[in-house]
Design a protein around this motif. Structure first.
Motif, short mmCIF file in Angstrom:
data_model
loop_
_atom_site.label_atom_id
_atom_site.label_comp_id
_atom_site.label_asym_id
_atom_site.label_seq_id
_atom_site.Cartn_x
_atom_site.Cartn_y
_atom_site.Cartn_z
N ASP A 86 4.37 -17.56 39.62
CA ASP A 86 3.04 -18.09 39.90
C ASP A 86 2.28 -16.99 40.62
O ASP A 86 2.75 -16.49 41.65
N VAL A 118 -1.75 -21.92 32.72
CA VAL A 118 -0.52 -21.31 32.20
C VAL A 118 -0.92 -20.25 31.18
O VAL A 118 -1.73 -20.50 30.29
N CYS A 128 2.03 -18.79 35.75
CA CYS A 128 0.87 -19.57 36.17
C CYS A 128 -0.10 -18.72 36.97
O CYS A 128 0.31 -17.86 37.75
#
Length: 133
Positions: A86, A118, A128
């Protein structure tokens, strides 16, 4: 030490390396280095002298990208992901555009709503994108 005793310092580790595999480890290393504002700084050869892993540091963490001819990207979202990254940016929309220019793709399935986006990195692995946290 008995079962009721506790150590004076808890045993705690820290992550020092994030390792990912791809058919082309150098391509993936270059992609994430650019995404994180740095450059690939280290290469690691196999026993024949061929560079098979490429790395860079962000803070104290090492990001290592290894080449594997047998690598297959996950069939996401059908297959569960064992691991993904992320990434947070001050301007998530501008970052998404830049990541797409660098070789990411945007799948149709977007489970994050307005909280995150995403993308698939050049090796096909999902990651992400978030706004600053």
């Amino acid at each position: 030490m008995t079962s009721t005793d506790t150590p004076s310092t808890p045993l705690a580790g820290k992550v020092i390396c994030h390792a990912l595999w791809a058919k082309d480890g150098r391509q993936l290393a270059d992609f994430y280095a650019a995404a994180l504002g740095t450059e690939v700084s280290d290469t690691f050869p196999d026993e024949h002298g061929t560079d098979v892993a490429h790395a860079f540091h962000v803070g104290t963490a090492l990001y290592l990208f290894s080449a594997s001819e047998d690598f297959t990207a996950p069939n996401w979202p059908e297959d569960p992901l064992p691991f993904h990254l992320d990434l947070a940016f001050d301007d998530a929309r501008a970052a998404e555009e830049r990541l797409l220019e660098l070789g990411a793709t945007k799948p149709a399935f977007q489970p994050g709503g307005t909280d995150w986006t995403v993308l698939l990195d050049p090796s096909g692995q999902p990651f992400c994108v978030h706004g600053a946290r």
